[in-house]
Design a protein around this motif. Structure first.
Motif, PDB file in Angstrom:
ATOM      1  N   LEU A   9       0.848  -1.194   0.000  1.00 27.64           N
ATOM      2  CA  LEU A   9       0.000   0.000   0.000  1.00 27.64           C
ATOM      3  C   LEU A   9       0.881   1.241   0.000  1.00 27.64           C
ATOM      4  O   LEU A   9       1.608   1.495   0.962  1.00 27.64           O
ATOM      5  CB  LEU A   9      -0.914   0.032   1.232  1.00 27.64           C
ATOM      6  CG  LEU A   9      -1.866   1.242   1.249  1.00 27.64           C
ATOM      7  CD1 LEU A   9      -3.002   1.065   0.241  1.00 27.64           C
ATOM      8  CD2 LEU A   9      -2.446   1.469   2.649  1.00 27.64           C
ATOM      9  N   SER A  11       1.012   4.949   0.565  1.00 25.91           N
ATOM     10  CA  SER A  11       0.122   5.690   1.450  1.00 25.91           C
ATOM     11  C   SER A  11       0.776   6.998   1.874  1.00 25.91           C
ATOM     12  O   SER A  11       1.997   7.170   1.767  1.00 25.91           O
ATOM     13  CB  SER A  11      -0.156   4.804   2.674  1.00 25.91           C
ATOM     14  OG  SER A  11      -1.018   5.456   3.584  1.00 25.91           O
ATOM     15  N   TYR A  12      -0.062   7.895   2.334  1.00 29.31           N
ATOM     16  CA  TYR A  12       0.431   9.132   2.941  1.00 29.31           C
ATOM     17  C   TYR A  12      -0.400   9.304   4.204  1.00 29.31           C
ATOM     18  O   TYR A  12      -1.632   9.343   4.133  1.00 29.31           O
ATOM     19  CB  TYR A  12       0.250  10.306   1.966  1.00 29.31           C
ATOM     20  CG  TYR A  12       0.684  11.635   2.500  1.00 29.31           C
ATOM     21  CD1 TYR A  12       2.006  11.840   2.887  1.00 29.31           C
ATOM     22  CD2 TYR A  12      -0.213  12.681   2.628  1.00 29.31           C
ATOM     23  CE1 TYR A  12       2.404  13.074   3.390  1.00 29.31           C
ATOM     24  CE2 TYR A  12       0.184  13.914   3.128  1.00 29.31           C
ATOM     25  CZ  TYR A  12       1.487  14.101   3.500  1.00 29.31           C
ATOM     26  OH  TYR A  12       1.885  15.307   4.002  1.00 29.31           O
ATOM     27  N   ARG A  13       0.273   9.337   5.318  1.00 26.88           N
ATOM     28  CA  ARG A  13      -0.414   9.224   6.600  1.00 26.88           C
ATOM     29  C   ARG A  13      -1.585  10.189   6.739  1.00 26.88           C
ATOM     30  O   ARG A  13      -2.650   9.830   7.217  1.00 26.88           O
ATOM     31  CB  ARG A  13       0.609   9.457   7.721  1.00 26.88           C
ATOM     32  CG  ARG A  13       0.061   9.304   9.113  1.00 26.88           C
ATOM     33  CD  ARG A  13       1.182   9.416  10.130  1.00 26.88           C
ATOM     34  NE  ARG A  13       0.642   9.481  11.473  1.00 26.88           N
ATOM     35  CZ  ARG A  13       0.276  10.601  12.078  1.00 26.88           C
ATOM     36  NH1 ARG A  13       0.409  11.768  11.463  1.00 26.88           N
ATOM     37  NH2 ARG A  13      -0.211  10.570  13.292  1.00 26.88           N
ATOM     38  N   ALA A  18      -6.207   7.963   1.806  1.00 20.49           N
ATOM     39  CA  ALA A  18      -5.354   6.866   2.277  1.00 20.49           C
ATOM     40  C   ALA A  18      -5.849   6.353   3.628  1.00 20.49           C
ATOM     41  O   ALA A  18      -5.789   5.150   3.906  1.00 20.49           O
ATOM     42  CB  ALA A  18      -3.904   7.337   2.369  1.00 20.49           C
ATOM     43  N   ARG A  22      -6.703   2.526   4.596  1.00 15.67           N
ATOM     44  CA  ARG A  22      -6.044   1.828   5.710  1.00 15.67           C
ATOM     45  C   ARG A  22      -7.075   1.314   6.709  1.00 15.67           C
ATOM     46  O   ARG A  22      -6.912   0.230   7.274  1.00 15.67           O
ATOM     47  CB  ARG A  22      -5.033   2.760   6.410  1.00 15.67           C
ATOM     48  CG  ARG A  22      -3.879   3.205   5.512  1.00 15.67           C
ATOM     49  CD  ARG A  22      -2.672   3.716   6.321  1.00 15.67           C
ATOM     50  NE  ARG A  22      -2.963   4.794   7.248  1.00 15.67           N
ATOM     51  CZ  ARG A  22      -2.979   6.093   6.948  1.00 15.67           C
ATOM     52  NH1 ARG A  22      -2.702   6.498   5.718  1.00 15.67           N
ATOM     53  NH2 ARG A  22      -3.232   7.001   7.870  1.00 15.67           N
ATOM     54  N   ILE A  34       3.064  -1.195   4.238  1.00 17.78           N
ATOM     55  CA  ILE A  34       2.756   0.214   3.993  1.00 17.78           C
ATOM     56  C   ILE A  34       4.024   0.944   3.563  1.00 17.78           C
ATOM     57  O   ILE A  34       5.056   0.873   4.240  1.00 17.78           O
ATOM     58  CB  ILE A  34       2.160   0.882   5.251  1.00 17.78           C
ATOM     59  CG1 ILE A  34       0.777   0.288   5.533  1.00 17.78           C
ATOM     60  CG2 ILE A  34       2.057   2.401   5.063  1.00 17.78           C
ATOM     61  CD1 ILE A  34       0.022   0.926   6.671  1.00 17.78           C
ATOM     62  N   GLU A  36       5.080   4.503   3.090  1.00 21.01           N
ATOM     63  CA  GLU A  36       4.733   5.913   3.307  1.00 21.01           C
ATOM     64  C   GLU A  36       5.497   6.760   2.293  1.00 21.01           C
ATOM     65  O   GLU A  36       6.716   6.629   2.159  1.00 21.01           O
ATOM     66  CB  GLU A  36       5.117   6.293   4.748  1.00 21.01           C
ATOM     67  CG  GLU A  36       4.925   7.745   5.123  1.00 21.01           C
ATOM     68  CD  GLU A  36       3.455   8.115   5.376  1.00 21.01           C
ATOM     69  OE1 GLU A  36       2.591   7.225   5.389  1.00 21.01           O
ATOM     70  OE2 GLU A  36       3.199   9.316   5.535  1.00 21.01           O
ATOM     71  N   VAL A  55      -2.194   8.854  -4.018  1.00 27.27           N
ATOM     72  CA  VAL A  55      -2.293   7.771  -3.043  1.00 27.27           C
ATOM     73  C   VAL A  55      -3.700   7.801  -2.466  1.00 27.27           C
ATOM     74  O   VAL A  55      -4.329   8.862  -2.443  1.00 27.27           O
ATOM     75  CB  VAL A  55      -1.252   7.908  -1.916  1.00 27.27           C
ATOM     76  CG1 VAL A  55       0.118   7.544  -2.413  1.00 27.27           C
ATOM     77  CG2 VAL A  55      -1.275   9.283  -1.277  1.00 27.27           C
ATOM     78  N   PRO A  56      -4.216   6.671  -2.026  1.00 26.93           N
ATOM     79  CA  PRO A  56      -3.545   5.374  -1.885  1.00 26.93           C
ATOM     80  C   PRO A  56      -3.527   4.579  -3.194  1.00 26.93           C
ATOM     81  O   PRO A  56      -4.388   4.743  -4.042  1.00 26.93           O
ATOM     82  CB  PRO A  56      -4.442   4.666  -0.874  1.00 26.93           C
ATOM     83  CG  PRO A  56      -5.820   5.178  -1.180  1.00 26.93           C
ATOM     84  CD  PRO A  56      -5.617   6.621  -1.528  1.00 26.93           C
ATOM     85  N   SER A  69      -9.169   4.915  -3.781  1.00 28.15           N
ATOM     86  CA  SER A  69      -9.403   4.534  -2.380  1.00 28.15           C
ATOM     87  C   SER A  69     -10.663   3.673  -2.222  1.00 28.15           C
ATOM     88  O   SER A  69     -10.679   2.725  -1.431  1.00 28.15           O
ATOM     89  CB  SER A  69      -9.495   5.778  -1.504  1.00 28.15           C
ATOM     90  OG  SER A  69     -10.508   6.650  -1.980  1.00 28.15           O
TER      91      SER A  69
END
Ligand SMILES: N[C@@H](CCC(=O)N[C@@H](CS)C(=O)NCC(=O)O)C(=O)O
Length: 209
Positions: A9, A11-13, A18, A22, A34, A36, A55-56, A69
């Motif tokens: 995945l 992802s960007y927190r 995203a 998650r 993950i 990042e 992202v995601p 997403s």
């Protein structure tokens, strides 16, 4: 060479899209690697898998790439949906909330967040529009029941929650005194949940080997 069979995945927190991916993956018990990323410095591997560069993105072990997403949520829930987040009788309503969120609400959220980029109205005016489009209708429903579709959480709640959270955080003092009491309770409950906390762990930025 060490190979991994786990789905990956990107992802960007802090990205709300995203976050919803998650949430669904974690809830479904799907373990993923993950990665990042930084939006201003996207890794080549991400762009190779998904040239559109958002992202995601989920890359499955068989090479299939899910780059929206909602597709990632749907895929996760198709693997496992232990508490019935996605139920056929609520699907039309779920889709309607999500469409309103991802379309006009997201647009107003951006305007409210960055009013200097959208001088056609003031920040308070953008906020008022968002309230009548989204916050007030949500409040009305949530006064009747604890979640958007029924007595228990659904994928619509999870898909919208990161965006409402972002909206609330533009001016928390305003949100906390606004007349959206049930909405505040809904957001607080979801935000305080173990599930949400577990997907917000700090991540270090992924670097290819
Ligand atoms: N429709 C996409 C939207 C995803 C999206 O816009 N993500 C943002 C971050 S929150 C992004 O990656 N933007 C690309 C950029 O800023 O360069 C989805 O649902 O996955």
């Amino acid at each position: 060479m060490l190979t991994t069979e786990l789905p990956i995945l990107y992802s960007y927190r802090r990205c709300p899209y995203a976050m919803r991916a998650r949430l669904a993956l974690r809830y479904a018990g799907v373990t993923v690697e993950i990665r990042e990323i930084q939006l201003r410095d996207k890794p080549a591997a991400l762009l190779q898998a998904s040239p559109k560069g958002t992202v995601p993105v989920l890359v499955l072990a068989n090479g299939q790439v899910l780059e929206q997403s909602l597709d990632i949520m749907a895929w996760a829930l198709a693997q496992q949906d232990p508490e019935g987040w996605r139920q056929p009788q609520f699907e039309t309503e779920a889709q309607a909330w999500i469409a309103r969120n991802d379309g006009p609400f997201k647009q107003l959220l951006d305007r409210y967040k960055y009013p200097e980029r959208h001088p056609a109205a003031t920040q308070a005016e953008w906020r008022a529009e968002a309230e009548s489009l989204m916050l007030a209708p949500m409040e009305q429903v949530l006064q009747e029941r604890p979640y958007l579709l029924s007595e228990s959480p659904s994928w619509a709640d999870m898909a919208l929650m990161p965006f409402v959270r972002q909206f609330a955080r533009v001016d928390l003092a305003w949100f906390e005194s606004a007349p959206h009491v049930a909405l505040r309770g809904w957001l607080g409950g979801l935000e305080g949940s173990d599930l949400f906390q577990s997907i917000m762990d700090k991540q270090t930025v992924w670097k290819p080997d």
